[in-house]
Structure formats: structure tokens, C-alpha cells
Write a protein that holds these residues in place. Structure first.
Motif, PDB file in Angstrom:
ATOM      1  N   HIS A  46       1.624  -1.490 -81.970  1.00 23.31           N
ATOM      2  CA  HIS A  46       1.393  -0.041 -81.939  1.00 23.31           C
ATOM      3  C   HIS A  46      -0.032   0.343 -82.340  1.00 23.31           C
ATOM      4  N   LYS A  47      -0.498  -0.242 -83.453  1.00 25.48           N
ATOM      5  CA  LYS A  47      -1.844   0.135 -83.918  1.00 25.48           C
ATOM      6  C   LYS A  47      -2.932  -0.284 -82.943  1.00 25.48           C
ATOM      7  N   GLU A  48      -2.644  -1.335 -82.180  1.00 22.32           N
ATOM      8  CA  GLU A  48      -3.635  -1.847 -81.231  1.00 22.32           C
ATOM      9  C   GLU A  48      -3.458  -1.257 -79.834  1.00 22.32           C
ATOM     10  N   LEU A  49      -2.492  -0.335 -79.724  1.00 19.77           N
ATOM     11  CA  LEU A  49      -2.091   0.130 -78.388  1.00 19.77           C
ATOM     12  C   LEU A  49      -3.251   0.714 -77.590  1.00 19.77           C
ATOM     13  N   HIS A  50      -4.054   1.588 -78.220  1.00 15.51           N
ATOM     14  CA  HIS A  50      -5.135   2.236 -77.472  1.00 15.51           C
ATOM     15  C   HIS A  50      -6.200   1.224 -77.041  1.00 15.51           C
ATOM     16  N   ARG A  51      -6.451   0.199 -77.912  1.00 13.45           N
ATOM     17  CA  ARG A  51      -7.434  -0.826 -77.542  1.00 13.45           C
ATOM     18  C   ARG A  51      -6.917  -1.642 -76.346  1.00 13.45           C
ATOM     19  N   ILE A  52      -5.598  -1.974 -76.396  1.00  7.90           N
ATOM     20  CA  ILE A  52      -5.015  -2.769 -75.304  1.00  7.90           C
ATOM     21  C   ILE A  52      -5.036  -1.973 -74.000  1.00  7.90           C
ATOM     22  N   GLU A  53      -4.725  -0.652 -74.102  1.00  6.12           N
ATOM     23  CA  GLU A  53      -4.727   0.199 -72.890  1.00  6.12           C
ATOM     24  C   GLU A  53      -6.107   0.216 -72.245  1.00  6.12           C
ATOM     25  N   THR A  54      -7.113   0.362 -73.084  1.00  7.39           N
ATOM     26  CA  THR A  54      -8.493   0.404 -72.571  1.00  7.39           C
ATOM     27  C   THR A  54      -8.835  -0.925 -71.893  1.00  7.39           C
ATOM     28  N   LYS A  55      -8.435  -2.022 -72.542  1.00  5.24           N
ATOM     29  CA  LYS A  55      -8.709  -3.351 -72.005  1.00  5.24           C
ATOM     30  C   LYS A  55      -8.010  -3.550 -70.655  1.00  5.24           C
ATOM     31  N   GLU A  56      -6.772  -3.015 -70.557  1.00  5.50           N
ATOM     32  CA  GLU A  56      -6.003  -3.160 -69.310  1.00  5.50           C
ATOM     33  C   GLU A  56      -6.449  -2.158 -68.247  1.00  5.50           C
ATOM     34  N   GLY A  57      -7.311  -1.220 -68.638  1.00 10.62           N
ATOM     35  CA  GLY A  57      -7.820  -0.241 -67.680  1.00 10.62           C
ATOM     36  C   GLY A  57      -6.822   0.850 -67.324  1.00 10.62           C
ATOM     37  N   LEU A  58      -5.876   1.161 -68.249  1.00  8.01           N
ATOM     38  CA  LEU A  58      -4.881   2.212 -67.970  1.00  8.01           C
ATOM     39  C   LEU A  58      -5.472   3.574 -68.324  1.00  8.01           C
ATOM     40  N   ARG A  59      -5.306   4.511 -67.408  1.00  8.78           N
ATOM     41  CA  ARG A  59      -5.737   5.888 -67.706  1.00  8.78           C
ATOM     42  C   ARG A  59      -4.889   6.863 -66.892  1.00  8.78           C
ATOM     43  N   GLY A  60      -5.021   8.144 -67.260  1.00  7.20           N
ATOM     44  CA  GLY A  60      -4.319   9.201 -66.516  1.00  7.20           C
ATOM     45  C   GLY A  60      -2.813   9.018 -66.539  1.00  7.20           C
ATOM     46  N   HIS A  61      -2.172   9.145 -65.372  1.00  7.78           N
ATOM     47  CA  HIS A  61      -0.718   9.101 -65.259  1.00  7.78           C
ATOM     48  C   HIS A  61      -0.162   7.749 -65.704  1.00  7.78           C
ATOM     49  N   LYS A  62      -0.871   6.646 -65.344  1.00  6.01           N
ATOM     50  CA  LYS A  62      -0.405   5.303 -65.709  1.00  6.01           C
ATOM     51  C   LYS A  62      -0.397   5.123 -67.225  1.00  6.01           C
ATOM     52  N   LEU A  63      -1.427   5.661 -67.888  1.00  3.58           N
ATOM     53  CA  LEU A  63      -1.507   5.571 -69.344  1.00  3.58           C
ATOM     54  C   LEU A  63      -0.354   6.342 -69.982  1.00  3.58           C
ATOM     55  N   GLN A  64      -0.124   7.567 -69.483  1.00  4.30           N
ATOM     56  CA  GLN A  64       0.962   8.408 -69.998  1.00  4.30           C
ATOM     57  C   GLN A  64       2.312   7.699 -69.841  1.00  4.30           C
ATOM     58  N   LYS A  65       2.509   7.078 -68.678  1.00  4.39           N
ATOM     59  CA  LYS A  65       3.765   6.379 -68.378  1.00  4.39           C
ATOM     60  C   LYS A  65       3.952   5.190 -69.329  1.00  4.39           C
ATOM     61  N   ALA A  66       2.844   4.452 -69.579  1.00  2.00           N
ATOM     62  CA  ALA A  66       2.910   3.283 -70.458  1.00  2.00           C
ATOM     63  C   ALA A  66       3.286   3.703 -71.879  1.00  2.00           C
ATOM     64  N   LEU A  67       2.661   4.795 -72.370  1.00  2.00           N
ATOM     65  CA  LEU A  67       2.956   5.289 -73.720  1.00  2.00           C
ATOM     66  C   LEU A  67       4.412   5.745 -73.830  1.00  2.00           C
TER      67      LEU A  67
END
Length: 1002
Positions: free
Chosen positions: A919-940
Motif C-alpha cells: 500500500h505505501k509503495e502503491l503510488h511509486r509502483i503505479e508510476t513505474k508501471e505507467g498507470l494514469r487516468g482511468h487505468k490508475l483509478q481502476k487499479a486503485l
């Protein structure tokens, strides 16, 4: 003295108020529909033989000796659709549950299934049959002979005390007052009419009445048939409850734990009016009625009358009772400010009050919200009142919401007044920058917080400019005091704020809301936003998950739309479901919305704070406020509500044109998340007087019990428009199971003396998945494909692999729980009980069958074993064999659950904790995976869903294990008390079984 058979004022409507009346009806006979196993129904005339030893029916193809059932062969009489024939789908919708009953008889436990024209006829037959079955076993004398009953003796003694002249007669007026004193709430006119009727029938007119007539009048007026029926159901063999009968009623029907015979004797001595009854430990019909009407038997769980929730959570984790314009007594536009409005709001446990400060004519600030300058209240007087009454109803923090509309000099006076008057109560400590959440209500006990604007740290002058709040300008426009135009470009207005007032604001600093992302990144925990009802409504509909998430850390206050010039109220549930803590209500305006608010805040000792559901507080959790079905990890429940009768219902206000006739019906409403909102109504009770009988069962599925509120509304059925009679609102979590009286209230929330509804409440877990529906629980099994809760893919490989390890444990957890649930329902159905019945009732029912037979098969419970088997010696009838098989299945599935639960629970928690490590690393992992916008929202969303599902399913499994252990304890307990247990009891300590579970950390 023979018991009398009573008739009511209605010529065709016999009033059943004694078993003699029931047996009299059975001796005359009546038409009932006989239901065959092929689901066909035949009308037959049923009658009790003159010697009261058999029930016969005609016409019949059988000879007269076969078309009968001997009373001594009757094992059990069941009310409702409690046999396979009556439950079959072909019949379910053809008649209501209340009109069906079954007689289980003979060594093969055959069932005679019958349908009556009304619930009253069912009550009479069931009561009469149960009485005859009991007397056949316990007493040689026929009912209706022998000594005067406890009740008759007591009423006669009351008459003797009133017979001052010892002439054997008393004036009618004194007799009327006597009955009224014994039965508060009954109308004088009703009692007078009854005496006239009886005097006419016995041809004894006059201004005085004799003892026998007084006894008869009392019995007819003061016997409630529905309570008498209940008493006979639990009474061993007489028209009263002995100590053991009362203990059985309290444990089995009322769901009370740890009841002792001493406790039962206390109840008898407190409520039984007759001296003989108190001495012998008997509770007759009048004492039983008094007990059921008492506070000891209230529908509201007494545990919730005091503070019962954890008060050490951050302030943002609670709903806070909040007032808008509390000083008003009438509407916003024409209302007059009155200082007593503050006392009233604080007395009701309100913990947030709004104060709008204006420049006063005497150079001191005033508070007023009506267009009349004459109706203002000096600010000093209001603060004095708050100081005096702030903590009379609740010790927890009070929040004063200051909306400043006065000049800087008058602001200084206001600040001085607050400091001087409130002194130590004022909370002025600066917020701790190292903390992440607000302090708890417990830490802030006895303190007053000021919510308002604060000067920026860069400002060093004695006053400065701050952005203004929208609240309060609507009134300013009407007052003609708005001299500031909104800035061009639609920006926020600016106002002057004095440093003295700014320094009073600590934990509740008002800031303008920009958007959720800005708040997530930059808002500090001590800053809070106010939203208009319209703006908050838009967020609740368009982005509810974000609003719920926002409210986990920050306080939000919702105030009514300025368009509500009549001071009407918004629906607080629309905002509570999104976690909004402070929904400001117009306390002066009664109605549905204020009922919901008042009812809701009763649940925690009326202290003004209610802890929000865990699913709304946990840092990582998935919750959709607009869910249309059950929520992941939250066990849905079924509320089985039987509305039986009403007592002393008043006439609707202003309905004089209709004379004395009230034709009421009851609406039961559930308010909560959209998936739970529902409403069912009873039929109208026609020509019923003040005490209508409804006898109707309603069912609701509750997906989020912690946010649900039940509201009873009694209405008068009128072709012009149904008129309000009374209401009562109660949080779902405060409901007590069993037979309860609902204390009705007026539209303004004031108690209506002696006006009640008599109801039966049962709450069960929703069986399996799928929707709960009216045929629901007792429907066919095996047709539904089992639904398994599963995790969702986040799109991040490492995280998905962790959650995938939980797939099998999730299936196992569901199977363990549902196998037990299905086995329990099957066993209860074969015992002729509803899914709401407890295990003790099941064992007692089986033992009753065995005890009501001379040639009873020998069935015993071997209590030496932890999982006691039910063993039969010799041949047993088919029904009993099915019961034993269902019991064995239930024991085996329970054993599997108890022995496997811990291992499965461990796997679920392990997967949940492994997920939380990311959880604490979630935003770093998302950035690394290139998730943004709708995909990021869906992942969260998927991540939060998975954490919620794992915690929730683990919780459910832990709860199911505790219930299975409790069932075993009930089996041991019932086996010992009813005589079918042998070999003593295995070491099952109830305290060990019912120990509170360790909470799963949030």
C-alpha cells in the motif's frame, strides 16, 4: 366458577380472551380449508367433539371414525406455513402465512394442513388445541371447571376494596375509574359503553354494578387476545406462566442470555398484580401484558441508552449531530429568533451549532436570521446560554460554527466574550503538525471548538482579509444588508477578519474546497470544508467513492440550500452514506428528515456522536455509497418484522369530521444506502377502534446494517388523503429481537402516552448469496448456483500474484459458511420452525414431540461428546428419521467449520497483510508501471476491493465459527433442561464460546 365466553361489541366478531372462548368456538365448529399433498385445497367443516377428545371434519370419503384426530395423538400444533405441503411453491402465494396452521399427529408424525379465513380463527384453534393437548397430559379436570382463576380472584379483590359500603355493588362511575386506573390509555367512553352492553344483556340496568359484572367487563376490555395467545403458547398447562415457562420465553423468544429463575421471580414480583400470583411465582395475563409493555421489554436495546461505542477514534470517524439556525422556532424567512431554540438543540444532544454574527445596534454583535431587526439576540446572551447548557446532555466536544458578517471591532468584542465566558472550556491548543488525524471525542471531552476562518501565517496585522463563505448571504440579500458585490470573474468574496477571532480557531479551520485531488495532496487534517446541499449532492451522485475517501481524514459540513426558505430539511442519509460527518439540520422543523436524524443519534447514549461503519473508516477499503446490492465483506441481514397490533392510537390531528372512526395501517420503512431503502405496508384495519389487529409479516434485506434506520409510520386510511397518526424511528443496530412494544411519537417527536405498536422482530443472516425475497429463506434448496466472492485484477503483476493466492481460501471460506447455513435451515424447517429460530428452540421442539406421546421412540442426545450425536433406539417414524439425518448433517458441517476455520482464516489474513505491504509503495509502483487516468483509478479501486473482500470474508468466517460454537452450547444447554440429554455435559463453557473475537486491525 365457570369461565365465561366473551363477545365484543361487533355482533359477528367474537373476542377471544380465554381458552374457554377458543374451545367454545371449536365446539361450534367452522369451515377450514384442508390442504392435500398434491397442493389442492378442499373446504371442510371442522368441529371438536362434545367430549373434547377428538377433532372431526366432514364431508369426507372416509368413514366418520377415520375422519378425525384424537387429541391425545397430537404431537404439535404449528402456526404458519411450517410443513413441506404448505411451503410448496404451488400454494405459497394463495394465502398469507398468518392464516395457515398444521396439526402434527400420530406415531408417524403425519400433518393435517389447514387454512382459515382469518388469523383470529387460527389463533382460536391453535390456542384451544394446545390447551387440550397440555390438559390431556397434565390434568384430569376439563378446562372451565374447578376454582376461580388467579385473575378472577384478583379482580374480585380489587372490586372488594372499591366496595366501601360492603354492599356487593359499586357505582358505575367508580367501576369506570377503576378499570381506567388499571388500564391507562383506555377511553372512558369505551368502558361506559361496555357496562351498558353487559347490563342490558343481563337485564340488570341501573347506576351500580355487581362483582360478577365488573369481572366480566374487565376481562372483555383488558384482555389482549394476541398476548393471551402468546401466554398459552408458552404456558405448561394453565392460564399463566410459571417460572420455568417465563424463563423459556425470555431465552427462546426474547433472545435474552444468562436468564436465571431468580431473575424470573423478580419480573413476577414487579409486574404480577395478584398477591397469590406473586407468592406462587406465577405471571398471569395481566402481569404478562404489563411486563411486555414495560421499559424492561422495550424494542430499543438498553445497551445503546448509554455511550457504547469506541470514542477514542479520530473526530473525522464520527457522525456529529449538527444544527443549522438552531435559534429559530419557525421557518427561515418569517421565523422569529428565540434563545430557547439553543437550549432545545443542546438538550437533544446536538454537538455542532451555527452562529451567524452581525453588527448589532448597540455596538455589540448580535445573532439573528430573520428579516426582522427586532428579533435579534445579543451574541453575549447566546454564549452565556451555550456555556450553561453545552454539556448537560453530552460530555463530548461541542463545535461552534462561526459565520462572520460583522465588522472587525465587533469581532473583537465577540472574541473577548467567547474567551471570558467559556474560559477553560475553549480549546485553543494549536494542532500537532506531526499527527495525521484529529484528536478523538474522548480526548476533547468537555471542550468547545470554534470552527471558522483563520488569518494566513504571513499576516502580522491586527486584522486581514480572508475568503468568505457562501453560507449566510441569502439572508443578507433579504435583509438588504449585502453591500458587497461578488468579485468579477466569479472568484471568492473577501472579508475582513480580526486577529482575536482568528486565534480562537484551532482544529476546525474553515477553508474553501477546490477539488478532491488538491485536498488529497495539500489539505491538512485540521482544515475542513463546508458544502451546500446542492454541491454535496452532486459529489454524492457523481463521485461517491472520492467523497467517502475524503471524509476518512477531513471533517465536512453540509448546510441546507438557501432555497429552503420554509426551513425544510434535506435527507441526512444522502450524505451519511458518503461519510459526511456534519449534516446541519433545521431542528425546529419536524417531519421524516428530522425523525431520521433524531432516531439515528439515539444509538450511542444520545451523546451526539455516532461511530461510522468500519468500511468507511479503514484507510484502504472499497465502498460504493450507491451500491444496489450487498457489499464485499459486509454480511447482509434479513429483518423479519411481524406487525401484530396497535394500542390506544390517537385520532389524526384536525380530523374531527370523521367522528371516532380511525382506520389505520402501518408503513415500515428502511432508510440507508440505496440498496437497502424499502417500504412495506400492512393492510388497513377496518372499523378497529383504537386497538387494531394487523397480524402481518414483512421482510427486508439489509446490506449495510450499520447505516440502516427502521421507521414505523401509522397512517389513517382516508379516500381524501392518508393522515399521519404516529411514528417511531430506530437505528437497525438498536433493535431487540422478540415480542416488543414500539413507543409511538407525534410528528414533533414527542411521546404519545400509552400509544404503542406490538411487533415481533427477528434478524437472520441472509442465506447464501443472491437477493433476499419474500419467499426467500424457506424456498427450494439446491437450485441456486453458489456465488463466490473473488478478487479483481489491478493490472500490476506483483500485486495480482499476491491476491491470487487467496482464490482457494476465499472459496473454502464460502463453502464452510454456506454448508452450515444450508444445513441449519433444513434442520429448522423439519422442526417446523423459521430460519429466525435458535438452536435451543429446535431441540426443545423435538423433545416436545417425544414427550407428547405414550409410545414415544427413544431419542437421546449424548452430551458426553463435544459434538453431541442424536441417537435413536428402535424403529422411528419417517419424519423423525429426516430430522435426525438433518441434525447429523448440521453437526458434521459445524464440526468441519469449527476445525477448519482458523487455518483458512490465517490464509486470508496473510494475503490481506501481504497486499497491505504494497500500500505505501502503491503510488511509486503505479508510476513505474505507467498507470494514469482511468487505468490508475481502476487499479486503485481493484486494490481497495481486494483488501476489503479479504478482511470481510475473514471476519465472516470468524463470526460463523463463533456462531457454530454457540449453537453447540445451546444444544448442550437445551438437552440438559428438556430431559433428552444423557451422560452429563462435555466441558463447554459459555463464557469461552461467547468470548468476543479479536478484532481484525483496520
Amino acid at each position: 366458577k365457570k369461565k365465561t365466553v366473551s363477545f365484543s361489541s361487533m355482533p359477528n366478531d367474537r373476542k377471544i380472551n380465554s381458552t374457554a372462548a377458543c374451545i367454545s368456538l371449536m365446539l361450534e365448529g367452522c369451515e377450514l380449508k384442508k390442504v392435500r399433498s398434491n397442493s389442492r385445497m378442499y373446504s371442510r367443516f371442522f368441529v371438536l367433539d362434545a367430549d373434547m377428545r377428538s377433532v372431526r371434519w366432514e364431508p369426507s370419503k372416509k368413514d366418520s371414525e377415520k375422519a378425525k384426530i384424537e387429541i391425545k395423538s397430537v404431537k404439535e400444533v404449528r402456526v404458519g406455513k411450517k410443513t413441506p405441503v404448505l411451503r410448496s411453491n404451488g400454494l405459497s402465494d394463495q394465502f398469507p402465512d398468518e392464516c395457515a396452521f398444521s396439526i402434527i399427529y400420530g406415531d408417524n408424525y403425519e400433518s393435517l394442513d389447514l387454512v382459515a379465513s382469518s388469523a383470529d380463527v387460527v389463533s382460536a384453534w391453535v390456542m384451544g388445541l394446545r390447551y387440550l393437548v397440555s390438559y390431556g397430559k397434565h390434568s384430569p379436570e376439563a378446562p372451565g371447571t374447578g376454582h376461580p382463576s388467579l385473575r378472577t380472584s384478583w379482580i374480585s379483590s380489587v372490586f372488594d376494596l372499591a366496595d366501601l359500603e360492603k354492599s356487593g355493588r359499586i357505582p358505575v362511575s367508580r367501576a369506570v375509574q377503576l378499570i381506567k386506573a388499571l388500564n391507562p390509555g383506555m377511553k372512558t367512553s369505551t368502558i361506559e359503553l361496555k357496562f351498558k352492553e353487559l347490563q342490558k344483556a343481563s337485564e340488570r340496568p341501573g347506576t351500580e354494578v355487581a362483582c360478577d359484572l365488573f369481572v366480566e367487563a374487565y376481562c372483555e376490555l383488558c384482555t389482549r387476545p394476541e398476548i393471551f395467545f402468546l401466554l398459552v403458547q408458552f404456558s405448561s398447562n394453565k392460564e399463566y406462566l410459571g417460572v420455568k415457562d417465563l424463563l423459556m420465553f425470555l431465552e427462546v423468544e426474547q433472545g435474552m442470555e444468562g436468564v436465571t429463575e431468580e431473575k424470573c421471580l423478580e419480573i413476577v414480583s414487579k409486574y404480577e398484580p395478584s398477591k397469590e400470583g406473586r407468592e406462587k411465582g406465577y405471571l398471569a395475563i395481566d402481569g404478562f401484558t404489563r411486563y411486555l409493555l414495560s421499559a424492561d421489554c422495550s424494542i430499543f436495546d438498553p445497551q445503546h441508552r448509554k455511550v457504547c461505542q469506541d470514542m477514542a477514534q479520530p473526530l473525522s470517524h464520527y457522525y456529529i449531530s449538527s444544527a443549522h439556525s438552531a435559534c429559530l422556532l419557525e421557518d427561515n424567512f418569517w421565523g422569529r429568533s428565540d434563545i430557547t431554540g439553543y437550549i432545545s438543540a443542546l438538550g437533544l444532544g446536538c454537538r455542532s451549532i451555527e452562529l451567524v454574527l452581525w453588527d448589532g445596534p448597540e455596538g455589540e454583535p448580535v445573532v439573528y436570521t430573520s428579516p426582522s431587526a427586532a428579533s435579534c439576540v445579543p451574541f453575549r446572551a447566546v454564549v452565556g446560554l451555550i456555556d450553561q447548557h453545552a454539556f448537560t446532555a453530552s460530555a463530548y466536544p461541542l463545535i461552534l460554527c462561526l459565520v462572520v458578517r460583522c465588522s472587525a471591532p465587533q469581532q473583537r468584542l465577540a472574541a473577548q466574550c467567547l474567551r471570558k465566558t467559556l474560559g477553560e472550556k475553549l480549546y485553543l491548543e494549536p494542532p500537532n503538525p506531526m499527527a495525521s488525524y484529529l484528536p478523538s471525542p474522548e480526548e476533547l471531552k468537555g471542550r468547545i471548538l470554534i470552527k471558522g476562518k483563520k488569518l494566513p501565517p504571513t499576516c502580522e496585522d491586527s486584522e486581514g482579509e480572508v475568503s468568505d463563505e457562501e453560507e449566510g448571504w441569502e439572508l443578507a440579500r433579504r435583509l438588504g444588508q449585502e453591500d458587497r458585490e461578488a468579485p468579477e470573474g466569479g472568484g471568492l468574496r473577501r472579508v475582513r477578519l480580526s486577529r482575536e477571532l482568528s486565534e480562537l480557531v484551532s482544529l476546525c479551520q474553515a477553508v474553501p474546497f477546490q477539488d478532491f485531488e488538491s485536498s488529497r495532496r495539500g489539505q491538512r487534517y485540521w482544515e475542513m470544508c463546508s458544502f451546500s446541499e446542492v454541491e454535496a449532492g452532486r459529489f454524492a451522485n457523481e463521485c461517491p467513492a472520492e467523497l467517502v475517501s475524503y471524509n476518512k481524514r477531513f471533517l465536512s459540513r453540509i448546510y441546507p440550500s438557501p432555497m429552503r426558505i420554509d426551513a425544510s430539511n434535506m435527507n441526512p442519509q444522502d450524505f451519511w452514506k458518503c461519510g459526511c460527518q456534519m449534516v446541519a439540520m433545521n431542528y425546529q422543523t419536524p417531519g421524516l428528515m428530522m425523525d431520521l436524524n433524531a432516531g439515528w443519534f439515539r444509538q450511542n447514549g444520545a451523546c451526539g456522536y455516532v461511530l461510522r461503519p468500519a468500511i468507511m473508516r479503514e484507510e484502504v477499503s472499497y465502498f460504493s455509497a450507491n451500491a444496489k446490492d450487498s457489499l464485499p465483506g459486509v454480511p447482509a441481514q434479513l429483518l423479519h418484522l411481524k406487525v401484530i397490533s396497535g394500542q390506544n392510537l390517537p385520532k389524526p390531528k384536525g380530523s374531527g369530521a370523521k367522528g371516532e372512526v380511525v382506520e389505520p395501517y402501518v408503513c415500515a420503512e428502511i432508510h440507508g444506502i440505496p440498496a437497502d431503502c424499502a417500504e412495506h405496508r400492512t393492510k388497513t384495519a377496518l372499523q378497529s377502534g383504537d386497538n387494531p389487529i394487523f397480524d402481518e409479516s414483512l421482510e427486508f434485506q439489509i446490506n449495510l446494517p450499520e447505516l440502516a434506520v427502521l421507521r414505523f409510520v401509522v397512517l389513517d386510511d382516508d379516500y381524501i388523503g392518508d393522515e399521519f397518526i404516529a411514528q417511531y424511528t430506530i437505528p437497525f443496530e438498536c433493535l431487540q429481537p422478540g415480542y416488543r412494544h414500539v413507543p409511538l411519537q407525534s410528528l414533533a417527536g414527542e411521546p404519545l402516552p400509552h400509544a404503542t405498536l406490538f411487533v415481533h422482530v427477528a434478524i437472520t443472516d441472509r442465506r447464501g448469496g443472491g437477493k433476499g425475497h419474500r419467499r426467500g429463506l424457506a424456498g427450494r434448496r439446491g437450485r441456486r448456483v453458489r456465488e463466490y466472492t473473488s478478487t479483481k485484477a489491478t493490472g500490476i503483476k506483483a500485486i495480482d500474484e499476491v491476491f491470487r493466492t487467496a482464490t482457494q481460501p476465499l472459496r473454502e471460506a464460502t463453502d464452510l459458511r454456506e454448508n452450515v447455513q444450508n444445513a441449519l435451515v433444513s434442520f429448522k424447517e423439519l422442526c417446523g420452525l423459521t430460519p429466525a429460530a435458535n438452536m435451543k428452540q429446535c431441540i426443545l421442539t423435538v423433545s416436545t414431540w417425544l414427550l407428547h406421546s405414550d409410545s414415544a421412540p427413544s431419542v437421546t442426545l449424548n452430551l458426553a461428546e463435544q459434538y453431541p450425536p442424536m441417537e435413536a433406539q428402535g424403529p422411528i417414524p419417517d419424519l423423525l428419521r429426516k430430522v435426525l439425518t438433518a441434525y447429523e448433517t448440521m453437526i458434521q458441517t459445524s464440526r468441519t467449520l469449527i476445525e477448519s476455520a482458523d487455518a483458512v482464516y490465517g490464509k486470508l489474513i496473510q494475503a490481506q497483510q501481504a497486499g497491505m505491504d504494497f500500500h505505501k509503495e502503491l503510488h511509486r509502483i503505479e508510476t513505474k508501471e505507467g498507470l494514469r487516468g482511468h487505468k490508475l483509478q481502476k487499479a486503485l479501486e481493484s486494490f481497495a476491493w481486494n483488501i476489503t473482500v479479504l478482511k470481510g470474508q475473514a471476519d465472516l468466517l470468524k463470526h460463523a465459527k463463533a456462531e457454530a460454537l454457540d449453537n453447540l452450547w445451546q444444544i448442550h444447554n437445551a438437552g440438559q433442561s428438556c430431559g433428552i440429554g444423557r451422560n452429563g455435559s462435555a466441558s463447554l463453557e459459555p463464557s469461552r464460546l461467547q468470548a468476543p473475537l479479536e478484532p481484525i486491525p483496520e
